[in-house]
Design a protein around this motif. Sequence first.
Motif, short mmCIF file in Angstrom:
data_model
loop_
_atom_site.label_atom_id
_atom_site.label_comp_id
_atom_site.label_asym_id
_atom_site.label_seq_id
_atom_site.Cartn_x
_atom_site.Cartn_y
_atom_site.Cartn_z
N GLY A 276 0.28 5.12 -4.67
CA GLY A 276 1.01 3.81 -4.24
C GLY A 276 0.47 3.21 -3.22
O GLY A 276 0.28 1.98 -2.75
N LEU A 277 -0.27 4.08 -2.25
CA LEU A 277 -0.68 3.45 -1.07
C LEU A 277 -2.16 2.68 -1.39
O LEU A 277 -2.38 1.65 -0.89
CB LEU A 277 -1.26 4.75 -0.18
N LEU A 278 -2.91 3.17 -2.34
CA LEU A 278 -4.14 2.57 -2.68
C LEU A 278 -3.79 1.36 -3.48
O LEU A 278 -4.51 0.28 -3.18
CB LEU A 278 -4.89 3.38 -3.56
N GLU A 279 -2.72 1.28 -4.20
CA GLU A 279 -2.46 0.30 -4.96
C GLU A 279 -1.70 -0.82 -3.98
O GLU A 279 -2.01 -2.14 -4.11
CB GLU A 279 -1.10 0.36 -5.89
N ASP A 280 -0.99 -0.33 -2.78
CA ASP A 280 -0.73 -1.51 -1.79
C ASP A 280 -1.79 -2.02 -0.99
O ASP A 280 -1.89 -3.34 -0.73
CB ASP A 280 0.14 -0.86 -0.91
N VAL A 281 -2.86 -1.03 -0.73
CA VAL A 281 -4.14 -1.54 -0.04
C VAL A 281 -5.05 -2.73 -0.90
O VAL A 281 -5.44 -3.60 -0.31
CB VAL A 281 -4.75 -0.58 0.63
#
Length: 399
Positions: free
Chosen positions: A314-319
């Motif tokens: 989720g963090l990588l998708e957000d970034v």
Amino acid sequence: MLRKLFYLAQGALLILLVYWLFKNPGQMSVHWFGMRLDMEVSTFVLAALLALAMVVLCLALLKRLFKAPANLFYRLTGRGEDQTMEALYSAAQSLFCQDYDACLKALQKAAPRLQNKALCQLIEAQALLAQGDSLKAEHLFYTLSQEESHKKGGLMGLFLCALSQKDTLRMWEWARALYPLAPQHGPLLEVYTDLCAEKKNWSEALTALEARTRLGFLTPEAGAQKRAQILMDQGQELVAGGRESWALDVLQSAYDARPCAQTAGNLVPLLLSQGHPRRAKRLIRTFLSTSYDAALFETLASLEGALTPTQRLGLLEDVAAPAQRSHLRALCTLSLEAHLWGKARRFLELYEKEIGADTFFLATKARVCLLEDNNTNAALSLYEKACAQMTGESASFEQ
């Protein structure tokens, strides 16, 4: 054309004068010191013209007589000057053609006739340096450098001698003396930049680098890369000396010059050690939005508390929104680790569209078939294709 018309007009006037005198001969008397001379006007005109021609001829003869000594001196010395210039030209031509023995022989012919020996010394020193006799060449270049009018050429020769001998100390000495005299010399600027960086003279190194970029010896991209490397070296020196606050500004300038994983990897730990976690997270997010780096992502995940595979995905998708080509491998891997098969298939489709069905794509798709559907046959087929493709790539690389 105008000159021809002028001569034609003069000839026509002369013919008209002769014709008029022939039609009107006339008589004239000349009384001079008790003597009387009777003659026709045409005879008087002819005599005057003859006298004028004699005067012009005498003046021309006198002029040639007065110039005779100078002409004789020029003929006696001019041949020697021509021979000297011919010998100098032959020496320069031989130097250009890398025939150094012929160059030195031609200089021996030219040197005795020259009053100023500097040009011969310069050519001779260059020929000796090209032959590998750097000691004699260095002596000649040093002699030239002591004269103000030939200082630039002498210092450049000394610099080239040190460069051929790879003597860093002398290269630094002569480059510093030569730089103010030849600030637009490309090889000198390159060596001077590296020497200043090696001597940790950062301000002079950056100044020389800016001159190289401004003059077109470096592309803006190469100049930015070199500037970032110099600033990173300076920052590491400051960190080693315990001046972290100053090093922070220097490393920030390096990152601004060239935002890459290397500059960000040097700046982020210093930001964290100096108590700037928000600034570090902001910098990592900005960098990861355009390019993926595993070490920086791990640092961001630890700062954000994303410990599980689902949180990390989720963090990588957000970034990485929208996902770039450099992010797709990491997204595929994290989707598999989080057991999110739908997302894994979606990212694999994007990967195949953007990059193609390479070895990573085949191996990851085989893992999806095996873990999601337990389809051993499909996974085995994909693994075989991946192995065949890897073997073909290795063979082409060895060739």
